[in-house]
Motif scaffolding. Structure first.
Motif, PDB file in Angstrom:
ATOM      1  N   LEU B 198      31.542  49.774  38.815  1.00  0.00           N
ATOM      2  CA  LEU B 198      32.926  50.192  39.009  1.00  0.00           C
ATOM      3  C   LEU B 198      33.188  51.426  38.160  1.00  0.00           C
ATOM      4  N   SER B 199      34.045  52.291  38.657  1.00  0.00           N
ATOM      5  CA  SER B 199      34.429  53.464  37.868  1.00  0.00           C
ATOM      6  C   SER B 199      35.744  53.170  37.193  1.00  0.00           C
ATOM      7  N   MET B 200      35.686  52.540  36.050  1.00  0.00           N
ATOM      8  CA  MET B 200      36.922  52.279  35.314  1.00  0.00           C
ATOM      9  C   MET B 200      36.608  52.219  33.836  1.00  0.00           C
ATOM     10  N   ASP B 201      37.638  52.224  33.063  1.00  0.00           N
ATOM     11  CA  ASP B 201      37.567  52.053  31.633  1.00  0.00           C
ATOM     12  C   ASP B 201      36.656  50.863  31.291  1.00  0.00           C
ATOM     13  N   VAL B 202      35.699  51.061  30.378  1.00  0.00           N
ATOM     14  CA  VAL B 202      34.688  50.024  30.137  1.00  0.00           C
ATOM     15  C   VAL B 202      35.311  48.744  29.575  1.00  0.00           C
ATOM     16  N   LEU B 203      36.381  48.869  28.814  1.00  0.00           N
ATOM     17  CA  LEU B 203      37.031  47.670  28.256  1.00  0.00           C
ATOM     18  C   LEU B 203      37.632  46.814  29.381  1.00  0.00           C
ATOM     19  N   GLN B 204      38.330  47.453  30.316  1.00  0.00           N
ATOM     20  CA  GLN B 204      38.896  46.728  31.457  1.00  0.00           C
ATOM     21  C   GLN B 204      37.796  46.098  32.308  1.00  0.00           C
ATOM     22  N   TRP B 205      36.747  46.864  32.502  1.00  0.00           N
ATOM     23  CA  TRP B 205      35.597  46.407  33.280  1.00  0.00           C
ATOM     24  C   TRP B 205      35.017  45.144  32.624  1.00  0.00           C
ATOM     25  N   ALA B 206      34.874  45.222  31.305  1.00  0.00           N
ATOM     26  CA  ALA B 206      34.265  44.123  30.539  1.00  0.00           C
ATOM     27  C   ALA B 206      35.142  42.881  30.530  1.00  0.00           C
TER      28      ALA B 206
END
Lengths: 639, 639
Positions: B198-206
């Motif tokens: 996914l192309s998103m902020d890594v914190l949100q992704w995590a």
């Protein structure tokens, strides 16, 4: 002012979309081509259907991957455009949206883009059509409106203009200030969209998370202002790609859409008025073509607290509710003059239990069982509050009045409960003095020191969350705190608070992402937009809790581990910690102050529960950090 | 091999989580501290509860914002750690996870970080505890495992080691190759997580989008391999933050979790075996401590097509199903020897209508009405296929056998339907020759030229989507195409295809994000994991359609606008376009070939529908570009 909306913004078949859009009072639509491709009739039939509904088709969109292409592909795209022009003529759509090219085959040559768009405009002009060029935020070579305007300017064709979309500009943090310098008649169309601030790929953000103006975090007012200052006089339109709107019943979405535009207009009108009235009046502001057409609802009301909370009940459930209120320290203060309703009071708090047959309350009772069916909000401008709500597309509500009773302006809030606007000049008892016969014989229940309503938390379905965001912001004029996601043991709960400037009225909006949380089940039982819990303020929470426990009120048990953990997070007086542990009171701290609070156990039938809170200094939150503790304890209590 | 899972990966109260984890056969848990903070008992009670369930508490996590802090804050954090060590001792958790600091107050001094972690480890060691340091992908100064290892190495304390998490490494596209060079005994713990790209902020992704290994796109096998090559011999654990898992019933999640680990182990075992057998054998691969403990299920089966599709019916609905099949060109080919079941054949396709009372089919019929209750998959390794499925935690199914009937190994697929593994050596008729008495008198129905099952589309709830992703990949050994989101007029539908290498078995997984699409309603009516539609392959779709129309089969009407649009997207022979328009056939094209297909109308009771497809050259998709056309037409047909 012509108001329009893109068909992609709503759920349903194309016919259903147009019917919803027409019913909400729009003048036209942007036709999203895939909606047409799957429409069972041909273009002429669609045009007639729209016309029958009183709608124009203002824009045909999107035409993709056209400009700045190598010659062979360009020729092919011109043919493709001609086929679309055929359709536009047949359906009566005067304008085509051509969005900036995303193809890897396109070249970074503004001059070529201008030349090819000139050719496209020339073809359109021959048929009496026009083309608008829009910069997509993820366009390969043209991503900003300034670049798109440069190309349109170079192309220099009367049938070619610019299309602006607030999302594409604001998502890139581009400055809209230069829009005012573009000649208004070269802006062919305006699309407005808002969005929450998210850190994700702009294409994903654009395709899934746009919302109506007023539902997100963008400065859509500032953007629209620049467009009006440019002298734009075309339609104001909405183009919203949103996963939730795709599934929400489209009549509701269309009402939200219209409310959003009217609110946006009213805000920009104020801004323009401020400019015109400034020490150095802005000549352009005075010249804005559409200023008189902009919506002008009455100003948002001020609030002075919650006047009353009204429960729907019937004869069988009213005594139980009354007993619960007495246990909470309320006394029965009166009977309604003409209705089967009782008044309970404590401090400034008034609770009405309404068991009147054939009443609005009864209809809510039949849907949702014993539940809150109305709120009374105290305001110095009750009539203006109602007028504003109606101007912003809320429904007016009229209750039958008995002789001598006070008429209170009321509206239907999303989900179907009522909000009454109670004249502040009536004083804390005035309304009840007129409508209720005092009940002198009931003074046995000991007061629990609950002083006033601190906040009211509402349970919403996820698809009502944006609706309520806009309703509280636009209709009630409240300001909204940031949305948070709280961890229930059975899923996440999205939550945000809405409050007036004076903090006399605080509503908390809760929507469960999961169908298995208590919040979700409460919505199922008590209705969408129903009251989830009520928080009462005490000036001494420990005293209130002791009195309530003495009356047999059961509070939610909090884990001993919570209290072991607290001093690792905050510096807390050991004596205070010991008191909290003993009382079962939760703690939060912000830079502005401290917060002590406690929850009663929810009734077994998933009814609402209560909270007692004490704000110390200027704490302005709701103890969100403790929501996991509450929800875990609630889940625990069920097992 | 000790297998563990973080409590945050499952829904429910802590007790419910531990029960689910124990039932799925895990050895231990990582205790996510908030689960403990809201647990109604103290640490000792938790330790006893875990022990009673046969679980160890392998890790206490997370301890945050500790290292590289200014002295005052450091002293305070040490005190905080001592409180957590108290808990760990009381519950019997030997290891604390300290994740890299995200605080803006922390400083970029690895030497200071090492010194402070040394002090922490010293405090832990005094109590017989250990500390593991983990690099968070969004750590302020330490984000990569290489940096964390550098700090651990500098700190040089026997009670301090490294904790590795595949998500933090793979989300940053960091290379895990250097892990193999870390001494295995300095890796204290291993957390595995997969994720979609996914192309998103890594914190949100995590925090929201991790999935179990085998459900996402990361090279988790390669990561785990490096850890084993390092000589790691500790637990293999899962730490998954996923919004959907938070609400999915936790017994199901725990089974998926165990399946995921077993599959991961089996894959890495193969890799290590390949290394050991290579021309220049890898000395380290031979030394991997745990290789004999890694799960080793039988190899994934090869498939040779769909042997049969079995419908559940009762005496009242079976004749209707039979009529529908005859209309589709099937002939009744036999009656079952011992059961109230009929066999229908056309080309290589076999359909069984099972109305046997007190049978498995009947139990499914009672839940879901007439619906597909079982699939027969042809394979040369039927017993190994079942053994693999059972080894990967699928349930074995045994049907009662009549005399002379063939035993077919079967399993229960997620959602409760059956999959039978039919021995390819039986030939196309062998199974039926044994079990069914030929029905010679029925040869009236004209064949429609349907040759074989092309694909079977399943309708899933959203929370079963990842379950089926793992089931098809791990248990059946299929490879999965990318997930897509398709636009139904009433919401989005997520869809991905699973197929074997030979493309003899193709399953399409469809899950609606909205509750209002036809897909969602089909799941509601026909069961989660039920058949949504069946696609049959024809060698001449136009001929098949003509024959089917002649038999009265009603196809979904496609808009004329679809055919007007097609030539703007593809170069199509005008004669072919005219034929498609006339027949109502849809078209798609990929680099590999063309695809022609058409759908029957769904029954009014939201039963399944059928598709006829013709693949030209090597087209390998499913016409996803036409799904919006199908779903719009289906919505249209309902209004």
């Amino acid at each position: 002012m012509r108001r329009s909306i893109a068909t992609v913004s709503l759920s349903g078949t194309l016919r259903q979309k147009l019917e919803a859009v027409a019913a909400a009072g729009f003048d036209g639509v942007e036709l999203f081509e895939p909606d047409f491709t799957h429409f069972p009739g041909m273009a002429g039939a669609l045009g007639r259907m729209a016309a029958d509904l009183g709608l124009t088709i203002d824009l045909f969109q999107p035409f993709r991957d056209f400009e700045a292409m190598p010659p062979g592909l360009f020729a092919r795209s011109l043919d493709r455009a001609e086929r679309k022009f055929d359709l536009m003529q047949a359906m009566g759509a005067p304008l085509m949206l051509c969005c900036s090219n995303t193809s890897p085959l396109s070249v970074d040559e503004p001059e070529l883009a201008a030349e090819q768009l000139h050719a496209l405009a020339e073809r359109a002009a021959r048929r009496g059509l026009r083309v608008g060029f829009e910069a997509l935020a993820w366009g390969r070579h043209t991503a900003r409106y300034g670049q798109a305007w440069d190309i349109v300017r170079r192309a220099d064709h009367p049938a070619l203009g610019l299309i602006l979309d607030s999302f594409h500009t604001l998502s890139l943090r581009d400055d809209p200030a230069a829009i005012a310098d573009i000649p208004g008649d070269k802006i062919f169309f305006l699309q407005m969209a808002d969005a929450p601030l998210l850190s994700m790929d702009v294409l994903q953000w654009a395709r899934h998370h746009r919302v109506f103006p007023g539902q997100g975090d963008f400065d859509v007012v500032g953007f629209y202002e620049q467009v009006l200052l440019a002298g734009y006089s075309g339609p104001l339109s909405l183009e919203i790609f949103n996963d939730m709107f795709r599934e929400t019943p489209n009549r509701r979405t269309a009402v939200d859409a219209m409310r959003s535009l009217l609110y946006l207009e009213s805000q920009v009108r104020q801004r323009l008025a401020t400019r015109a009235a400034a020490a150095r009046p802005d000549a352009r502001a005075a010249d804005v073509l559409q200023v008189r057409e902009l919506a002008e609802p009455p100003a948002a009301p001020e609030f002075a607290g919650v006047a009353f909370i009204e429960f729907a009940a019937d004869e069988a459930t009213a005594p139980g509710l009354g007993m619960q209120l007495r246990q909470l320290g309320f006394r029965r203060a009166g009977r309604h003059r003409s209705k089967a309703a009782s008044l309970y009071r404590q401090g400034d708090i008034a609770v009405i239990v309404n068991a009147e047959p054939a009443s609005f309350a009864r209809s809510r009772f039949e849907l949702h069982g014993p539940s809150v069916c109305a709120l009374g909000l105290r305001t110095p401008q009750p009539q203006a509050a109602q007028d504003r709500a109606v101007a912003l597309r809320s429904q007016r509500h009229r209750s039958p009045l008995g002789p001598g009773e006070v008429e209170v302006p009321a509206i239907v809030s999303p989900g179907g409960n009522l909000m009454h606007f109670v004249d502040e000049r009536l004083g804390p008892d005035g309304l009840f003095a007129a409508d209720f016969v005092p009940d002198e014989d009931d003074d046995t229940a000991p007061d629990a020191g609950l002083r006033r309503v601190d906040h009211i938390a509402l349970g919403l379905s996820l698809e009502q969350y944006d609706t309520w965001t806009l309703f509280t912001r636009a209709v009630l004029g409240l300001s909204l705190a940031e949305s948070q996601e709280l961890a229930d043991p059975f899923g996440l709960v999205r939550s945000r608070a809405a409050a007036d400037v004076a903090r006399s009225l605080r509503l908390v909006l809760n929507a469960s992402l999961s169908s298995r949380t208590l919040t979700a089940r409460t919505v199922g039982r008590r209705g969408d937009g129903g009251v989830h819990h009520i928080a009462f303020a005490s000036d001494d929470i420990f005293d209130s809790v002791a009195r309530l426990r003495a009356q047999g009120v059961a509070f939610l048990p909090i884990s001993p581990n919570y209290y072991d953990d607290l001093p690792t997070r905050f510096d807390i007086e050991p004596a205070l910690l010991a008191r909290m542990r003993e009382a079962g009171v939760l703690f939060d701290r912000s830079a502005d102050g401290d917060f002590l609070h406690i929850y009663t156990r929810a009734a077994a039938d998933e009814g609402l529960f209560y909270e007692v809170v004490q704000r110390i200094d200027f704490y302005d939150g709701y103890g969100a950090a403790n929501s996991a503790a509450r929800m875990a304890a609630q889940a625990q209590a069920q097992t």
